[in-house]
Design a protein around this motif. Sequence first.
Motif, PDB file in Angstrom:
ATOM      1  N   UNK A  40       4.934   5.361   4.305  1.00  0.00           N
ATOM      2  CA  UNK A  40       5.897   4.408   3.776  1.00  0.00           C
ATOM      3  C   UNK A  40       5.239   3.594   2.670  1.00  0.00           C
ATOM      4  N   UNK A  41       5.925   3.504   1.523  1.00  0.00           N
ATOM      5  CA  UNK A  41       5.410   2.664   0.449  1.00  0.00           C
ATOM      6  C   UNK A  41       6.580   2.133  -0.367  1.00  0.00           C
ATOM      7  N   UNK A  42       6.295   1.466  -1.474  1.00  0.00           N
ATOM      8  CA  UNK A  42       7.343   0.855  -2.293  1.00  0.00           C
ATOM      9  C   UNK A  42       8.341   1.880  -2.814  1.00  0.00           C
ATOM     10  N   UNK A  66      18.757  10.425   2.839  1.00  0.00           N
ATOM     11  CA  UNK A  66      18.431   9.675   1.625  1.00  0.00           C
ATOM     12  C   UNK A  66      17.155   8.859   1.709  1.00  0.00           C
ATOM     13  N   UNK A  67      16.633   8.607   2.920  1.00  0.00           N
ATOM     14  CA  UNK A  67      15.488   7.704   3.030  1.00  0.00           C
ATOM     15  C   UNK A  67      14.147   8.415   3.117  1.00  0.00           C
ATOM     16  N   UNK A  68      14.084   9.699   2.792  1.00  0.00           N
ATOM     17  CA  UNK A  68      12.813  10.400   2.732  1.00  0.00           C
ATOM     18  C   UNK A  68      12.426  11.157   3.980  1.00  0.00           C
ATOM     19  N   UNK A  98      -4.622   4.703   0.388  1.00  0.00           N
ATOM     20  CA  UNK A  98      -5.503   3.544   0.329  1.00  0.00           C
ATOM     21  C   UNK A  98      -5.194   2.632   1.506  1.00  0.00           C
ATOM     22  N   UNK A  99      -5.953   1.554   1.618  1.00  0.00           N
ATOM     23  CA  UNK A  99      -5.875   0.673   2.783  1.00  0.00           C
ATOM     24  C   UNK A  99      -4.521   0.000   2.942  1.00  0.00           C
ATOM     25  N   UNK A 100      -3.738  -0.102   1.889  1.00  0.00           N
ATOM     26  CA  UNK A 100      -2.443  -0.779   1.986  1.00  0.00           C
ATOM     27  C   UNK A 100      -1.318   0.144   2.443  1.00  0.00           C
ATOM     28  N   UNK A 101      -1.570   1.439   2.534  1.00  0.00           N
ATOM     29  CA  UNK A 101      -0.531   2.373   2.955  1.00  0.00           C
ATOM     30  C   UNK A 101      -0.158   2.171   4.417  1.00  0.00           C
ATOM     31  N   UNK A 102       1.106   2.420   4.714  1.00  0.00           N
ATOM     32  CA  UNK A 102       1.635   2.308   6.073  1.00  0.00           C
ATOM     33  C   UNK A 102       2.140   3.678   6.494  1.00  0.00           C
TER      34      UNK A 102
END
Length: 148
Positions: A40-42, A66-68, A98-102
């Motif tokens: 999940x990302x922007x 639609x949401x991937x 990277x570390x910010x990925x969920x």
Amino acid sequence: EIIGAKLVYKSGGVNCGAFGAVDSYWGCGGGQIFTELIKQDAAGNAVLYPTSSTDTVTTVNPMGCDNGCTVHSWLSDTYDSNSNEIILMDASTPYVVDESDIFSLQYSEGCCGVSTSDNAGEACADVYFYYSVDCSTLDLDTFLSSCS
């Protein structure tokens, strides 16, 4: 870069109302697996695993969403919906992270919000990633202190 993931069942169970509504670890019972690993990302959600090029995956049944969340279910010649662990490897398609990925494990119907009225249960799993880097050069102390 991630080149794979290991899913280890911990507790609980889920079902979709089919196959006699028997709980399973990873989906709907029977041979089909309904779990997908999502990044999940922007930009939204993206399925990392499974894909048609993931080792041991023989069939990927798509889901128009639609949401991937693009995988409805999948089949493997090695794993089924009650396997204690599932290893999903695809060294030919590495993912930069990277570390910010969920990341999340999603049940396909729940992820897309369709056909959920007959779904039930909750399951928990540990997720481990396989990386293409040489971890022997990683400064583990620095990495761990940045995560706390």
